[in-house]
Design an enzyme around this catalytic site. Structure first.
Site, PDB file in Angstrom:
ATOM      1  N   CYS A 164     -10.166  32.328  10.410  1.00  0.00           N
ATOM      2  CA  CYS A 164     -10.297  32.432  11.867  1.00  0.00           C
ATOM      3  C   CYS A 164     -11.047  33.705  12.243  1.00  0.00           C
ATOM      4  O   CYS A 164     -10.449  34.786  12.319  1.00  0.00           O
ATOM      5  CB  CYS A 164      -8.919  32.399  12.523  1.00  0.00           C
ATOM      6  SG  CYS A 164      -8.998  32.563  14.309  1.00  0.00           S
ATOM      7  N   CYS A 185      -9.697  35.436  15.408  1.00  0.00           N
ATOM      8  CA  CYS A 185      -8.431  36.187  15.275  1.00  0.00           C
ATOM      9  C   CYS A 185      -8.639  37.497  14.506  1.00  0.00           C
ATOM     10  O   CYS A 185      -7.985  38.487  14.803  1.00  0.00           O
ATOM     11  CB  CYS A 185      -7.378  35.376  14.517  1.00  0.00           C
ATOM     12  SG  CYS A 185      -7.372  33.638  14.849  1.00  0.00           S
ATOM     13  N   ASP A 186      -9.512  37.482  13.493  1.00  0.00           N
ATOM     14  CA  ASP A 186      -9.551  38.599  12.548  1.00  0.00           C
ATOM     15  C   ASP A 186     -10.794  39.483  12.616  1.00  0.00           C
ATOM     16  O   ASP A 186     -10.890  40.462  11.876  1.00  0.00           O
ATOM     17  CB  ASP A 186      -9.407  38.055  11.115  1.00  0.00           C
ATOM     18  CG  ASP A 186      -8.055  37.377  10.918  1.00  0.00           C
ATOM     19  OD1 ASP A 186      -7.117  37.719  11.656  1.00  0.00           O
ATOM     20  OD2 ASP A 186      -7.939  36.499  10.050  1.00  0.00           O
TER      21      ASP A 186
END
Ligand code: NDP
Length: 310
Positions: A131, A134-135
């Site tokens: 992701c 997200c990261d």
């Protein structure tokens, strides 16, 4: 006893909750996370009414809307078992809660596809991510690679380019085969931080404490080793067959649930909506998932009415 239990809290499930509760059906929605994969989208620019919105923000708006008309929404719970007896469904979740419903709408979406190469599992969370949205934050000023050629890979690369020093997009086919919307492709191709490596697969991910390189099956600039500190695997998604199998749902060769035009399935009382179905000509967009959720909920209403129980 609920009239309908909706399993899954992405756009299909949440839209079904809006419609089901406005049709005054006793509605329960169960999901581990509200918003599903929408949370992982960088920017969404093709959902009507929102010219450009972050995935997490749209998911939040969906959640507020879904509970506005009386649907009960349980988050942090995952359905692990479905049993059918006497025409009703009994649902068990991973924290041991049990719920009964007259009908079901399966809107469980898809799970991320794995590459299945050496180093992938070993370095998960140590440089390997599924992701980008997200990261990305953890890769400020680093050199990273994104694997894939769909919208997830291209929009992921654009997100990463906001923070990383350099982003390689490694794609197994050519530029002409990229699957993302052309508007995203143009933006990525003209981004000075993004470099495409075509006709190439990653064979292995290597590192010590964390990732430090990937091994390519087709040498790039004369070298089959590419130094990177992050690897984002964005190669699409696949259905989870566990729940469909338990109910005896018919699926196609990819494991997607076969649905009729009204989102009904081969099992009486079970409806399905969103990415996990063969519906909407298999176009997997937020807008089509939401539309299928609406169709499924209205079909449940008609079904219960026919049975005299709605
Ligand atoms: P897709 O299935 O569209 O793309 C998957 C990509 O991964 C393809 O390019 C495919 O290659 C590649 N791939 C698959 N398996 C492998 C493998 N084993 N090794 C190497 N490469 C592989 O999935 P996406 O997640 O990108 O998109 C899914 C849906 O979600 C789409 O409808 C998309 O439009 C939507 N979406 C929209 C976003 C937005 O608007 N913000 C963001 C993300 C997704 P090949 O092309 O060769 O088959």
């Amino acid at each position: 006893m609920y009239d309908v239990i909706i399993i899954g809290g992405g756009p299909a499930g949440l839209s079904a909750a809006v419609y089901a509760s406005r049709f005054k059906m006793k509605t329960l929605l169960i999901t581990p996370v509200i918003g599903g994969n929408v949370n992982e989208a960088f920017l969404i620019e093709n959902y009507l009414g929102f010219k450009s919105i972050q995935g997490g923000e749209l998911a939040q708006k969906f959640a507020e809307h879904a509970s506005a008309y009386g649907a009960e929404i349980k988050t942090g719970e995952r359905v692990v078992k479905i049993e059918k007896a006497n025409g009703y469904f009994t649902i068990t979740t991973d924290i041991g809660n049990i719920y009964d419903g007259k009908t079901l709408i399966l809107a469980t979406g898809l799970k991320k596809r794995k590459l299945g190469i050496p180093g992938e599992e070993e370095f998960k969370g140590k440089g390997v991510s599924y992701c980008a949205v997200c990261d990305a934050f953890f890769f400020r000023d680093k050199v990273v690679a994104v694997i894939g050629g769909g919208a997830s890979a291209i929009t992921g690369a654009l997100k990463l380019a906001e923070v990383a020093k350099k982003v390689y997009v490694i794609y197994r086919r050519g530029k002409e085969n990229l699957r993302a919307e052309p508007i995203w492709i143009e933006r990525a191709l003209s981004n000075p931080k993004i470099e495409f490596i075509f006709h190439t697969n990653v064979k292995e991910i290597r590192g010590n404490e964390s990732v430090n390189c990937v091994i390519l099956d087709n040498p790039y600039k004369g070298n089959d080793t590419l130094d990177v500190e992050g690897v984002f695997i964005e190669i699409g998604s696949i259905p989870d067959l566990n729940l469909p199998k338990q109910v005896g749902l018919e699926t196609d060769e990819d494991g997607t649930i076969k649905v009729n035009e009204d989102c009904s399935t081969n099992v009486e009382g079970v409806f399905a909506a969103g990415d996990i179905t063969t519906g909407s000509n298999r176009v997997r967009q937020i807008i089509t998932a939401a539309a299928e959720g609406a169709i499924a909920a209205i079909s449940v209403f008609m079904y219960l009415k026919r049975k005299g129980g709605g």
